[in-house]
Design a protein around this motif. Structure first.
Motif, PDB file in Angstrom:
ATOM      1  N   GLN A  70      -1.753 -12.073   9.450  1.00 60.81           N
ATOM      2  CA  GLN A  70      -1.710 -10.874   8.583  1.00 60.81           C
ATOM      3  C   GLN A  70      -1.972  -9.601   9.384  1.00 60.81           C
ATOM      4  O   GLN A  70      -1.351  -8.568   9.161  1.00 60.81           O
ATOM      5  CB  GLN A  70      -2.703 -11.034   7.428  1.00 60.81           C
ATOM      6  N   THR A  71      -2.845  -9.687  10.371  1.00 60.82           N
ATOM      7  CA  THR A  71      -3.123  -8.525  11.222  1.00 60.82           C
ATOM      8  C   THR A  71      -1.868  -8.112  11.993  1.00 60.82           C
ATOM      9  O   THR A  71      -1.506  -6.938  12.078  1.00 60.82           O
ATOM     10  CB  THR A  71      -4.261  -8.848  12.203  1.00 60.82           C
ATOM     11  N   ALA A  72      -1.155  -9.100  12.514  1.00 66.32           N
ATOM     12  CA  ALA A  72       0.076  -8.817  13.278  1.00 66.32           C
ATOM     13  C   ALA A  72       1.171  -8.277  12.365  1.00 66.32           C
ATOM     14  O   ALA A  72       1.877  -7.323  12.696  1.00 66.32           O
ATOM     15  CB  ALA A  72       0.546 -10.094  13.969  1.00 66.32           C
ATOM     16  N   TRP A  73       1.288  -8.896  11.179  1.00 68.83           N
ATOM     17  CA  TRP A  73       2.349  -8.528  10.239  1.00 68.83           C
ATOM     18  C   TRP A  73       2.223  -7.090   9.795  1.00 68.83           C
ATOM     19  O   TRP A  73       3.201  -6.359   9.624  1.00 68.83           O
ATOM     20  CB  TRP A  73       2.317  -9.452   9.016  1.00 68.83           C
ATOM     21  N   SER A  74       0.977  -6.622   9.630  1.00 69.95           N
ATOM     22  CA  SER A  74       0.757  -5.256   9.102  1.00 69.95           C
ATOM     23  C   SER A  74       0.405  -4.275  10.216  1.00 69.95           C
ATOM     24  O   SER A  74      -0.072  -3.178   9.952  1.00 69.95           O
ATOM     25  CB  SER A  74      -0.369  -5.290   8.058  1.00 69.95           C
ATOM     26  N   PHE A  75       0.621  -4.691  11.481  1.00 69.60           N
ATOM     27  CA  PHE A  75       0.248  -3.832  12.610  1.00 69.60           C
ATOM     28  C   PHE A  75       1.094  -2.567  12.645  1.00 69.60           C
ATOM     29  O   PHE A  75       2.312  -2.609  12.495  1.00 69.60           O
ATOM     30  CB  PHE A  75       0.390  -4.607  13.921  1.00 69.60           C
ATOM     31  N   ASN A  76       0.421  -1.430  12.853  1.00 71.38           N
ATOM     32  CA  ASN A  76       1.072  -0.125  12.845  1.00 71.38           C
ATOM     33  C   ASN A  76       2.002   0.009  14.050  1.00 71.38           C
ATOM     34  O   ASN A  76       1.578  -0.095  15.191  1.00 71.38           O
ATOM     35  CB  ASN A  76      -0.031   0.951  12.888  1.00 71.38           C
ATOM     36  N   ASP A  77       3.286   0.254  13.806  1.00 74.10           N
ATOM     37  CA  ASP A  77       4.279   0.302  14.892  1.00 74.10           C
ATOM     38  C   ASP A  77       3.950   1.355  15.937  1.00 74.10           C
ATOM     39  O   ASP A  77       4.318   1.234  17.099  1.00 74.10           O
ATOM     40  CB  ASP A  77       5.668   0.613  14.319  1.00 74.10           C
ATOM     41  N   GLU A  78       3.269   2.417  15.524  1.00 68.36           N
ATOM     42  CA  GLU A  78       3.000   3.491  16.506  1.00 68.36           C
ATOM     43  C   GLU A  78       1.934   3.079  17.520  1.00 68.36           C
ATOM     44  O   GLU A  78       1.873   3.595  18.613  1.00 68.36           O
ATOM     45  CB  GLU A  78       2.536   4.769  15.789  1.00 68.36           C
ATOM     46  N   ALA A  79       1.087   2.121  17.131  1.00 68.37           N
ATOM     47  CA  ALA A  79       0.001   1.725  18.057  1.00 68.37           C
ATOM     48  C   ALA A  79       0.558   0.829  19.165  1.00 68.37           C
ATOM     49  O   ALA A  79       1.635   0.257  19.040  1.00 68.37           O
ATOM     50  CB  ALA A  79      -1.074   0.973  17.274  1.00 68.37           C
TER      51      ALA A  79
END
Ligand SMILES: CC(C)(COP(=O)(O)OP(=O)(O)OC[C@H]1O[C@@H](n2cnc3c(N)ncnc32)[C@H](O[C@H]2O[C@H](COP(=O)(O)OP(=O)(O)OP(=O)(O)O)[C@@H](O)[C@H]2O)[C@@H]1O)[C@@H](O)C(=O)NCCC(=O)NCCS
Ligand SMILES: Nc1ncnc2[nH]cnc12
Length: 291
Positions: A70-79
């Motif tokens: 879930q952390t990977a799935w919702s990871f912010n693309d800008e980071a």
């Protein structure tokens, strides 16, 4: 953290990653006979644990793998991807505590919490961010890990160091951290090709894969138990003799493996690190349909 809409298809993809991670832990401990490791027939040089300890440990880590996905799935693309590793590290620390609760304080999967957690996270990131190369993502997540983790190790007293830290100071061995930062080359360049080409039952194929791993990696558990780096060339020689005898699909190969089991027991040698690399290999093989 961006909350992405959770379609049924996405939930199914996430669940498959989690299920494959737990299957990898269960498959590894089921393979037998494994030298220096716990299997359903023998605890080997681990009198403090048995196959049931590993079953309990494996099931206890399900929630951890879900959290990584879930952390990977919702990871912010800008980071950037090192930030993703920073986000899962506290999850891994919590998972270590969960594992120790499930095993009454026995260290079954501490290394696997680290390695499988990272590869599960990278797999979920690849699936949710339209990326293909999981181990390139791993390398991007872990850039600088060895230098960062060992930057202050010489400030520690010898008796405060972990086996991995001690072996880094004395032998320059980077162990699990070096393996991880380089993108698990033992898995991608040795174990997966071995598993993909091996023939026979799944147990036979996984035995040959484990032995290939032992012959191509520096297991800090093995060095710790032996008390000397000289155990690595000795282990490599045992692996060569095993494959020369024919490996798991021949009577001679299995006879050699069984006598090696006895030698590891008598010498109190553990292959805990090699087992973790087999776990990661099985997870990737399940994800890619190789097994
Ligand atoms: C980076 C961490 C793993 C912490 O490292 P640490 O310095 O604490 O530990 P190490 O001594 O470096 O070894 C860690 C474990 O990694 C496995 N391992 C060893 N060599 C390799 C290798 N070349 N490649 C991959 N993995 C490797 C191994 O783990 C397995 O063996 C353990 C069981 O074997 P056993 O001999 O029974 O071990 P013990 O019970 O400890 O000793 P005895 O008393 O029985 O003799 C078991 O852990 C298996 O998984 C090494 O043990 C990471 O945990 C970390 O960063 N921790 C800090 C907190 C954190 O951030 N956690 C979350 C990270 S996402
Ligand atoms: N089967 C096993 N025996 C001992 N240590 C391990 N670490 C991971 N799998 C293991």
């Amino acid at each position: 953290m961006i909350k992405r809409p959770q379609s049924e298809e996405m939930k199914a993809k996430q669940n498959k990653i989690v299920t494959n991670a737990v299957r990898a832990l269960l498959y590894e401990v089921s393979v037998q006979p494994k030298p220096g490791l716990v299997d359903p027939v023998s605890s080997g040089p681990h009198p403090d644990m048995d196959v049931f300890t590993f079953l309990d440990s494996s099931v206890s880590l399900t929630a951890y793998f879900k959290a990584c996905v879930q952390t990977a799935w919702s990871f912010n693309d800008e980071a950037t991807l090192p930030t993703l590793f920073e986000q899962i590290r506290p999850l891994g620390i919590q998972a270590e505590a969960t594992m120790f609760d499930a095993t009454s304080g026995i260290n079954t999967h501490k290394g696997a919490v680290f390695s499988l957690g990272i590869v599960v996270t990278a797999t979920a990131y690849a699936e949710s961010h339209d990326r293909q190369d999981v181990f390139k993502i791993v390398k991007e997540m872990l850039v600088g890990l060895v230098e960062r983790d060992f930057s202050k190790v010489t400030e520690k007293a010898e008796n405060e160091m972990t086996a991995g830290e001690r072996e880094y100071v004395h032998f320059g061995i980077t162990g699990i951290r070096g393996e991880a930062e380089h993108g698990y080359l033992t898995v991608t360049q040795v174990a997966l090709p071995q598993l993909s080409t091996a023939r026979g039952t799944l147990n036979e194929r996984l035995l040959d894969t484990l032995m290939a791993i032992v012959g191509h990696s520096v297991d800090t558990n093995l060095v710790k138990r032996a008390g000397s780096i000289d155990i690595i060339p000795w282990a490599n020689d045992q692996v060569s003799r095993y494959f020369l005898a024919g490996g798991s699909r021949t009577e001679a190969g299995m006879a050699y493996l069984k006598q090696l089991n006895q030698v590891f027991l008598e010498k109190n040698l553990s292959l805990g690190g090699s087992a973790d690399l087999l776990i990661v290999t099985i997870f990737v093989a399940l994800s890619q349909g190789i097994i």
